[in-house]
Scaffold this motif. Structure first.
Motif, short mmCIF file in Angstrom:
data_model
loop_
_atom_site.label_atom_id
_atom_site.label_comp_id
_atom_site.label_asym_id
_atom_site.label_seq_id
_atom_site.Cartn_x
_atom_site.Cartn_y
_atom_site.Cartn_z
N VAL A 161 -29.56 -27.68 54.06
CA VAL A 161 -29.68 -27.40 52.62
C VAL A 161 -30.54 -26.16 52.41
O VAL A 161 -30.20 -25.28 51.62
N ARG A 162 -31.64 -26.06 53.15
CA ARG A 162 -32.52 -24.88 53.04
C ARG A 162 -31.77 -23.61 53.46
O ARG A 162 -31.94 -22.55 52.86
N GLN A 163 -30.93 -23.71 54.49
CA GLN A 163 -30.15 -22.55 54.93
C GLN A 163 -29.17 -22.11 53.83
O GLN A 163 -29.02 -20.92 53.57
N HIS A 164 -28.53 -23.08 53.19
CA HIS A 164 -27.62 -22.74 52.08
C HIS A 164 -28.40 -22.10 50.94
O HIS A 164 -27.91 -21.15 50.31
N ALA A 165 -29.62 -22.58 50.69
CA ALA A 165 -30.47 -21.98 49.66
C ALA A 165 -30.84 -20.55 50.04
O ALA A 165 -30.79 -19.64 49.21
N CYS A 200 -28.35 -21.89 44.59
CA CYS A 200 -29.49 -22.13 43.71
C CYS A 200 -29.43 -23.49 43.03
O CYS A 200 -30.42 -23.92 42.45
N THR A 201 -28.29 -24.13 43.07
CA THR A 201 -28.12 -25.41 42.38
C THR A 201 -27.48 -26.42 43.32
O THR A 201 -26.83 -26.03 44.31
N PRO A 202 -27.64 -27.71 43.03
CA PRO A 202 -26.96 -28.72 43.84
C PRO A 202 -25.44 -28.50 43.88
O PRO A 202 -24.80 -28.73 44.91
N ILE A 249 -35.47 -30.04 47.04
CA ILE A 249 -35.53 -29.02 48.10
C ILE A 249 -35.37 -27.63 47.50
O ILE A 249 -36.08 -26.70 47.86
N LEU A 250 -34.44 -27.50 46.58
CA LEU A 250 -34.21 -26.20 45.94
C LEU A 250 -35.40 -25.79 45.08
O LEU A 250 -35.75 -24.62 45.02
N GLY A 251 -36.02 -26.76 44.44
CA GLY A 251 -37.20 -26.51 43.60
C GLY A 251 -36.88 -25.77 42.33
O GLY A 251 -35.78 -25.24 42.14
#
Length: 86
Positions: free
Chosen positions: A14-18, A23-25, A48-50
């Motif tokens: 998920v962090r890699q995709h961010a 920026c969004t789910p 995780i995205l914050g």
């Protein structure tokens, strides 16, 4: 640690995709399907995205007429092969 057990998506993924611009789910879901089955991981993905993960957008008009910035031409462009209505 797994964020989405339905699709086996980890927090690192998920962090890699961010990092790649999600920026969004919904954008994470488009990239890896996380959050599209049972949905129980969507809040975790949001965490995780914050907040503030995406650049803020400014209003489109900025207090001025948007259409005034479109250059005007003296003639309307014509599409070849299409007859004009009489």
């Amino acid at each position: 640690m797994y964020v989405c057990s339905c699709f086996g998506i980890t927090e690192a993924q998920v962090r890699q995709h961010a990092d790649n611009g999600a920026c969004t789910p919904r954008q994470v879901a488009s990239a890896c399907k996380a959050g599209t089955d049972c949905g129980s991981c969507v809040r975790r993905i949001q965490a995780i995205l914050g907040r503030g993960a995406c650049p803020s957008r400014e209003p489109a008009d900025q207090g001025r007429s948007v259409l005034s910035e479109i250059p005007r031409t003296s003639e309307t462009p014509r599409t070849p092969g299409i007859a004009e209505a009489a």
